[in-house]
Design an enzyme around this catalytic site. Structure first.
Site, mmCIF file in Angstrom:
data_model
loop_
_atom_site.group_PDB
_atom_site.id
_atom_site.type_symbol
_atom_site.label_atom_id
_atom_site.label_comp_id
_atom_site.label_asym_id
_atom_site.label_seq_id
_atom_site.Cartn_x
_atom_site.Cartn_y
_atom_site.Cartn_z
ATOM 1 N N LYS A 72 -20.692 -3.975 11.470
ATOM 2 C CA LYS A 72 -20.058 -4.112 12.204
ATOM 3 C C LYS A 72 -20.513 -2.705 13.419
ATOM 4 C CE LYS A 72 -15.900 -1.344 11.650
ATOM 5 N NZ LYS A 72 -15.929 -0.852 13.028
ATOM 6 N N ASN A 99 -23.908 5.779 14.830
ATOM 7 C CA ASN A 99 -24.162 5.480 12.746
ATOM 8 C C ASN A 99 -25.803 3.769 13.734
ATOM 9 O OD1 ASN A 99 -22.545 5.826 11.797
ATOM 10 N ND2 ASN A 99 -20.809 4.367 12.116
ATOM 11 N N THR A 126 -11.286 -1.522 12.929
ATOM 12 C CA THR A 126 -11.352 -1.872 13.737
ATOM 13 C C THR A 126 -13.203 -3.326 13.652
ATOM 14 O OG1 THR A 126 -12.776 -0.539 14.244
ATOM 15 C CG2 THR A 126 -11.130 -0.374 15.720
ATOM 16 N N CYS A 140 -19.124 -0.175 8.378
ATOM 17 C CA CYS A 140 -19.661 0.741 9.853
ATOM 18 C C CYS A 140 -20.501 0.367 9.997
ATOM 19 C CB CYS A 140 -19.334 2.209 9.056
ATOM 20 S SG CYS A 140 -17.279 3.164 8.793
ATOM 21 N N LYS A 144 0.750 -0.776 -0.221
ATOM 22 C CA LYS A 144 -0.250 0.026 0.105
ATOM 23 C C LYS A 144 0.958 1.550 0.071
ATOM 24 C CE LYS A 144 -4.196 -0.135 1.712
ATOM 25 N NZ LYS A 144 -4.635 0.150 3.205
HETATM 26 N N1 NAD Z 1 -14.402 3.528 6.558
HETATM 27 C C1 NAD Z 1 -15.207 4.354 6.576
HETATM 28 O O1 NAD Z 1 -16.408 5.013 5.514
HETATM 29 C C2 NAD Z 1 -15.203 4.716 7.854
HETATM 30 C C3 NAD Z 1 -15.631 6.528 7.922
HETATM 31 C C4 NAD Z 1 -15.656 6.656 10.123
HETATM 32 C C5 NAD Z 1 -14.736 5.692 10.915
HETATM 33 N N2 NAD Z 1 -14.433 4.376 9.872
HETATM 34 C C6 NAD Z 1 -13.270 4.098 11.049
HETATM 35 O O2 NAD Z 1 -11.932 4.334 11.123
HETATM 36 C C7 NAD Z 1 -11.546 3.156 11.511
HETATM 37 C C8 NAD Z 1 -11.146 2.536 10.211
HETATM 38 O O3 NAD Z 1 -11.379 2.169 8.937
HETATM 39 P P1 NAD Z 1 -10.772 2.099 7.016
HETATM 40 O O4 NAD Z 1 -11.912 2.101 7.171
HETATM 41 O O5 NAD Z 1 -9.724 3.208 7.358
HETATM 42 O O6 NAD Z 1 -10.063 0.912 7.565
HETATM 43 P P2 NAD Z 1 -9.343 -0.205 6.495
HETATM 44 O O7 NAD Z 1 -9.358 -1.316 6.645
HETATM 45 O O8 NAD Z 1 -9.506 0.667 5.160
HETATM 46 O O9 NAD Z 1 -8.143 0.536 7.002
HETATM 47 C C9 NAD Z 1 -7.208 0.532 8.466
HETATM 48 C C10 NAD Z 1 -5.280 0.657 7.624
HETATM 49 O O10 NAD Z 1 -4.620 0.053 8.521
HETATM 50 C C11 NAD Z 1 -3.149 -0.534 8.504
HETATM 51 N N3 NAD Z 1 -3.322 -1.295 9.302
HETATM 52 C C12 NAD Z 1 -3.365 -1.999 10.402
HETATM 53 N N4 NAD Z 1 -2.683 -1.777 11.054
HETATM 54 C C13 NAD Z 1 -1.358 -1.110 11.304
HETATM 55 C C14 NAD Z 1 -0.542 -0.794 12.179
HETATM 56 N N5 NAD Z 1 -0.316 -1.723 13.560
HETATM 57 N N6 NAD Z 1 -0.059 -0.420 11.760
HETATM 58 C C15 NAD Z 1 0.541 0.668 10.495
HETATM 59 N N7 NAD Z 1 -0.636 0.570 9.668
HETATM 60 C C16 NAD Z 1 -2.115 -0.700 10.308
HETATM 61 C C17 NAD Z 1 -4.004 -1.463 7.171
HETATM 62 O O11 NAD Z 1 -2.623 -1.993 6.508
HETATM 63 C C18 NAD Z 1 -4.755 -0.806 6.933
HETATM 64 O O12 NAD Z 1 -4.481 0.101 5.366
HETATM 65 C C19 NAD Z 1 -12.701 1.368 11.446
HETATM 66 O O13 NAD Z 1 -12.461 1.763 13.527
HETATM 67 C C20 NAD Z 1 -13.602 2.269 10.675
HETATM 68 O O14 NAD Z 1 -14.858 1.801 12.142
HETATM 69 C C21 NAD Z 1 -14.997 3.828 8.920
#
Ligand code: NAD
Length: 436
Positions: A266, A211, A86, A263, A35
């Protein structure tokens, strides 16, 4: 301000790029080497409108960079955001906090300067307390504060949502935390975006409550749609009629195949688990989760009905248009299309599908579905066409061409993007949601 964003997925990458665009100096960190390598070459790991240009501009301006090295990325940062996933924990539906705590431990092991650690990931009440404990165990001789700053952006409109949010929620009782966060969000504050300061626990709960409420609104109108079909009413009129009431509001009142995405499914489950742990049942959310789960397969059965019923469906062909959980994203997480396709293939139906952006993500989730290059390729020889996601590209399909290509002129519109009369006038058998 120097900002480190740990986790460069949807939330981390969009937030990081937007903070850089506000003039902050941002390092996006991710443990996924592929990535980070792709981002360094200007290749986006996700489809999000406008993101590639925003990243490019800010990388060129020297305000945005990427690394896999957390120690290097957080060096000198005023605020370190944790924006890792998460997901639901297998088996019990609790939010899996493994990634969040792993990052907190790494920060504890490497931090060399005063910094505010901010959970932007959606995390259950009390997670900030645990992150604080992890940092305390690291016995750092620098000043830290742990702040909750949940994110409310929507995929597909993420940049606009981040830059013009309805509100920014900052959960902290710590003065240092409050000062740094005020500086981080100052560009938005000047834009008059409201900032709500709360306790950390309240901020954590606000995200889940928001949510769950939105999921409830969607589920409510979906049930009204079912009732509309039975009583001969039109859910779009009902939706308008109630949405014009300011106490209710028009948004999230579009009946459809059930909510999905990264979202709502979960987060509603995680809220139920928190409620269970604290012996404070949330019966409404329990019902919402159940109703929504069963709705997705019910939508598959609706398509089977359009084929003349499950017993006549074996060997027939359905064209599925749209696979992602909503348009303008390639995110397939918990998309209703998965259950719809599964219900069809379980009944022996051959399924050909097309999605403008989501096919790569969809392929491993629907091994029995044939992915094709366009809507009309999917429609060729089909006994029914089902619209599952309301991509703009499906809003003005050539009905005459569909009639020529398909085996039968049957359209199942799970997003109500067509006018029933127009489609019937074109000679189709038409089924939609809640328009009895
Ligand atoms: N996707 C959405 O629309 C949205 C909106 C609001 C909130 N959220 C919340 O935000 C959080 C992230 O969601 P997302 O959709 O961006 O997830 P995602 O899976 O797209 O991205 C998470 C990233 O974290 C990285 N990661 C994991 N462990 C790591 C570490 N130890 N060090 C460095 N990088 C690491 C992964 O490789 C991945 O690229 C979640 O809790 C989600 O519920 C998501």
């Amino acid at each position: 301000m120097k900002i480190a964003m740990v986790g460069s997925g949807y939330v981390g990458l969009v937030s990081g790029a937007c903070f850089a665009d506000f003039g902050h100096d941002v390092v996006c960190i991710d443990k996924d080497e592929k990535k980070i390598a792709a981002l360094e070459n200007g290749v986006m790991p996700i489809y999000e409108p406008g993101l590639d240009a925003l990243v490019e501009t800010n990388v060129k301006a020297g305000r945005l960079s990427f690394t896999t090295d957390l120690a290097e990325g957080i060096d000198g940062a005023d605020a370190i955001f944790i924006a890792v996933g998460t997901p639901s924990r297998r088996g019990d539906g609790h939010a899996d906090l493994t990634f969040v705590y792993a990052v907190a431990k790494e920060i504890g092991a490497t931090l060399r300067n005063d910094a505010v650690v901010v959970t932007k990931s959606t995390v259950p009440v009390g997670t900030g307390d645990e992150v604080e404990r992890i940092l305390a165990d690291a016995k750092l001789d620098v000043r830290t504060a742990v702040v909750s700053n949940p994110e409310f952006l929507r995929e597909g409109a993420a940049i606009g949502d981040f830059k013009r949010p309805d509100r920014i929620v900052i959960g902290t009782d710590d003065e240092f935390g409050r000062d740094v966060m005020s500086e981080v969000y100052r560009p938005l504050y000047l834009n008059q975006s409201p900032i709500l300061f709360t306790s950390r626990r309240s901020a954590e709960l606000i995200k889940y409550a928001a949510n769950a409420f939105l999921a409830t609104k969607i589920t409510f109108i979906n049930e009204m749609a079912d009732l509309c079909e039975k009583v001969g009413a039109n859910v779009q009129d009902v939706s308008r009629g109630i949405g014009m009431d300011n106490r209710i509001g028009a948004k999230f009142l579009h009946a459809g195949p059930g909510y999905g995405g990264s979202c709502f499914p979960k987060d509603t489950l995680a809220l139920l688990k928190t409620a269970e742990d604290y012996e404070s049942p949330t019966r409404i959310v329990e019902a919402v989760v159940k109703v929504n789960d069963s709705r997705k397969r019910a939508m598959g059965r609706k398509v089977l009905d359009a084929l003349g019923g499950a017993d006549k469906a074996r060997g027939k062909k359905v064209a599925l248009l749209g696979l992602t959980f909503k348009p303008n994203t390639d995110d397939m997480r918990d998309s209703p299309a998965i259950a719809v396709a599964q219900t069809l293939t379980d009944a022996g139906v051959e399924v050909a599908a097309f999605d403008p952006e989501g096919m790569e993500q969809a392929r491993p989730l629907m091994p029995e579905v044939t992915m094709v290059d366009g809507p009309y390729e999917a429609i060729e020889g089909a006994d029914a066409v089902a619209i599952v996601t309301e991509w703009d590209a499906f809003r003005a399909l050539d009905l005459k061409r569909i009639k020529d290509l398909a085996k039968a002129p049957v359209l199942v519109d799970l997003r109500n993007i067509y006018d029933p009369q127009d489609v019937r006038d074109a000679g189709f058998t038409y089924a939609s949601i809640g328009r009895g």
